[in-house]
Design an enzyme around this catalytic site. Structure first.
Site, PDB file in Angstrom:
ATOM      1  N   SER A 124       0.838  -1.201   0.000  1.00 27.26           N
ATOM      2  CA  SER A 124       0.000   0.000   0.000  1.00 27.26           C
ATOM      3  C   SER A 124       0.872   1.250   0.000  1.00 27.26           C
ATOM      4  O   SER A 124       1.939   1.281   0.624  1.00 27.26           O
ATOM      5  CB  SER A 124      -0.863  -0.016   1.265  1.00 27.26           C
ATOM      6  OG  SER A 124      -1.500   1.223   1.441  1.00 27.26           O
ATOM      7  N   TYR A 148      -1.503  -0.610  10.574  1.00 27.84           N
ATOM      8  CA  TYR A 148      -1.709  -1.292   9.282  1.00 27.84           C
ATOM      9  C   TYR A 148      -0.525  -1.039   8.345  1.00 27.84           C
ATOM     10  O   TYR A 148       0.049  -1.966   7.768  1.00 27.84           O
ATOM     11  CB  TYR A 148      -3.020  -0.794   8.651  1.00 27.84           C
ATOM     12  CG  TYR A 148      -3.156  -1.152   7.206  1.00 27.84           C
ATOM     13  CD1 TYR A 148      -3.390  -2.464   6.820  1.00 27.84           C
ATOM     14  CD2 TYR A 148      -3.016  -0.187   6.211  1.00 27.84           C
ATOM     15  CE1 TYR A 148      -3.481  -2.804   5.482  1.00 27.84           C
ATOM     16  CE2 TYR A 148      -3.110  -0.515   4.879  1.00 27.84           C
ATOM     17  CZ  TYR A 148      -3.345  -1.826   4.513  1.00 27.84           C
ATOM     18  OH  TYR A 148      -3.423  -2.158   3.198  1.00 27.84           O
ATOM     19  N   LYS A 152       2.421  -3.631   6.692  1.00 28.22           N
ATOM     20  CA  LYS A 152       2.717  -3.766   5.250  1.00 28.22           C
ATOM     21  C   LYS A 152       4.212  -3.530   5.012  1.00 28.22           C
ATOM     22  O   LYS A 152       4.842  -4.242   4.222  1.00 28.22           O
ATOM     23  CB  LYS A 152       1.877  -2.781   4.430  1.00 28.22           C
ATOM     24  CG  LYS A 152       0.417  -3.180   4.298  1.00 28.22           C
ATOM     25  CD  LYS A 152       0.275  -4.411   3.421  1.00 28.22           C
ATOM     26  CE  LYS A 152      -1.145  -4.899   3.312  1.00 28.22           C
ATOM     27  NZ  LYS A 152      -1.270  -6.193   2.623  1.00 28.22           N
TER      28      LYS A 152
END
Ligand code: WQD
Length: 339
Positions: A124, A148, A152
């Site tokens: 992302s 989050y 990643k």
């Protein structure tokens, strides 16, 4: 190639299955349906008229992974399976590290046991964090502002170290900007389980009458209309980037990250206006203050993907909104709507 797709029943995974099959790849899905339904695969099978092998289970389940590797014998893995809600990640950090980071380790270990040497990873643009310059290129410093995003980035580093330790291995890391839109058939699309946290599915639910108004978070950003700018990318373009990444992994080794965006950005108000054009009605809005953690603008420099993957986005903003509306209006209850 024979391609194992973890999280293949999800929003991006399902669109990627169709693009892989259209290019002659054989696919197998591993999904635990934590945020998806098996109905997705029925629709993918009907649309492709092809075979989709599938296993129900968790990407951290080593015994199941070994079974999939032995039975399906993938040449490559496209790894989508993971948790993806930014807000939730602050409340459940260990769950996010467990699924997103430990899940990636478990998958690489199973690939090692099976001698599988190619992986495409769903990352992302959120790994970049607060912009030092804009548009972001792949060399921009990484400093994620959410748990989050940290998970990643941690998974990216593990993939990079894995590829570094295995001279015949290829890891292609795709950093998505803001995926939106749906397949042109209107039979697969995004189906959020809760109140949508993202802009486009929320607008779609307002348009179809499930919610009364869109709340616009912030009108005082340093942008032309004061609302946030994002690089929205059609999910079919994004799916095709995975096919291009697979081709790259077939003839290159090492780890490489690519931005997957259009290189253009649109404001929240642009998106509302475009959606009104698509659905032929007004989208009621109410103005609120900024959402915690949001930044003013995010835009990709997608030139590396064009140069090295031969990939570029082809869908317009109106394609994104029209396909979202076609999917949402034909499936007001998402996959709960009879096909
Ligand atoms: C877009 C714009 C909001 C909702 C997130 C994740 C990212 C990636 C994509 C993961 C912003 C505004 C939104 C609403 C609004 N996910 N907005 N009202 O925040 O850019 O990115 O989703 O894999 O990691 O961080 O996307 O769609 O939430 O917001 O005004 O109800 O729309 O403020 O400017 P975001 P988004």
């Amino acid at each position: 190639m024979r391609v194992l797709v973890t999280g293949g029943a999800g929003y991006i995974g399902s669109h990627t299955l169709l693009e892989l099959m259209a290019q002659g790849h054989a696919v197998c899905v591993l999904d635990n349906y934590a945020n998806a339904t098996p109905e997705v695969l029925n629709r993918v099978r009907a649309l492709s008229n092809g075979t989709v092998a599938d296993y129900t289970g968790d990407v951290r389940d080593a015994a199941l992974l070994d079974q999939v590797m032995t039975t399906f014998r993938p040449d490559a893995v496209v790894h989508f399976a993971g948790l993806k809600a930014v807000g939730e990640s602050a409340k459940k950090p260990l769950a996010y590290y467990d699924v997103n980071v430990c899940g990636t380790v478990a998958l690489l270990q199973a690939m090692d046991r099976a001698g599988c040497r190619r992986i495409i990873f769903s990352s992302s643009a959120t790994v970049y964090g607060e912009p030092v310059y804009m548009p972001y290129d792949e060399d921009h410093p990484t400093n994620p502002t959410s748990v989050y995003g940290q998970t990643k980035l941690a998974a990216e580093r593990i993939l990079t170290d894995w590829a570094g330790a295995n001279p015949d291995a290829a890891a292609v890391i795709l950093r998505y900007f803001n995926p939106v839109g749906a397949h042109h058939s209107a039979r697969i699309g995004e189906d959020p389980q809760d109140i949508p946290g993202n802009l486009m599915p929320f607008i779609a639910q307002v348009a179809v009458g499930k919610r009364d108004a869109l709340t616009i978070y912030g009108d005082d950003y340093d942008t032309p209309d004061g609302t946030g700018l994002r690089d929205y990318i059609h999910v079919v373009d994004l799916a095709r980037a995975h096919v291009a990444a697979l081709n790259h992994a077939a003839c290159n080794t090492g780890a490489r990250a690519f931005n997957i965006g259009t290189g253009q950005s649109h404001s929240v108000r642009d998106m509302v206006a475009a959606f009104s054009r698509a659905c032929g009605g007004d989208i009621p809005v109410r103005q609120a203050g900024r959402r915690t953690g949001d930044i003013a603008a995010m835009q990709a420099d997608a030139s590396r993907a064009k140069r090295e993957l031969g990939w570029t986005a082809t869908h317009s903003l109106d394609d994104m909104t029209a396909s979202t509306w076609a999917w949402q209006s034909a499936n007001p209850d998402g996959y709960g709507t009879p096909d």
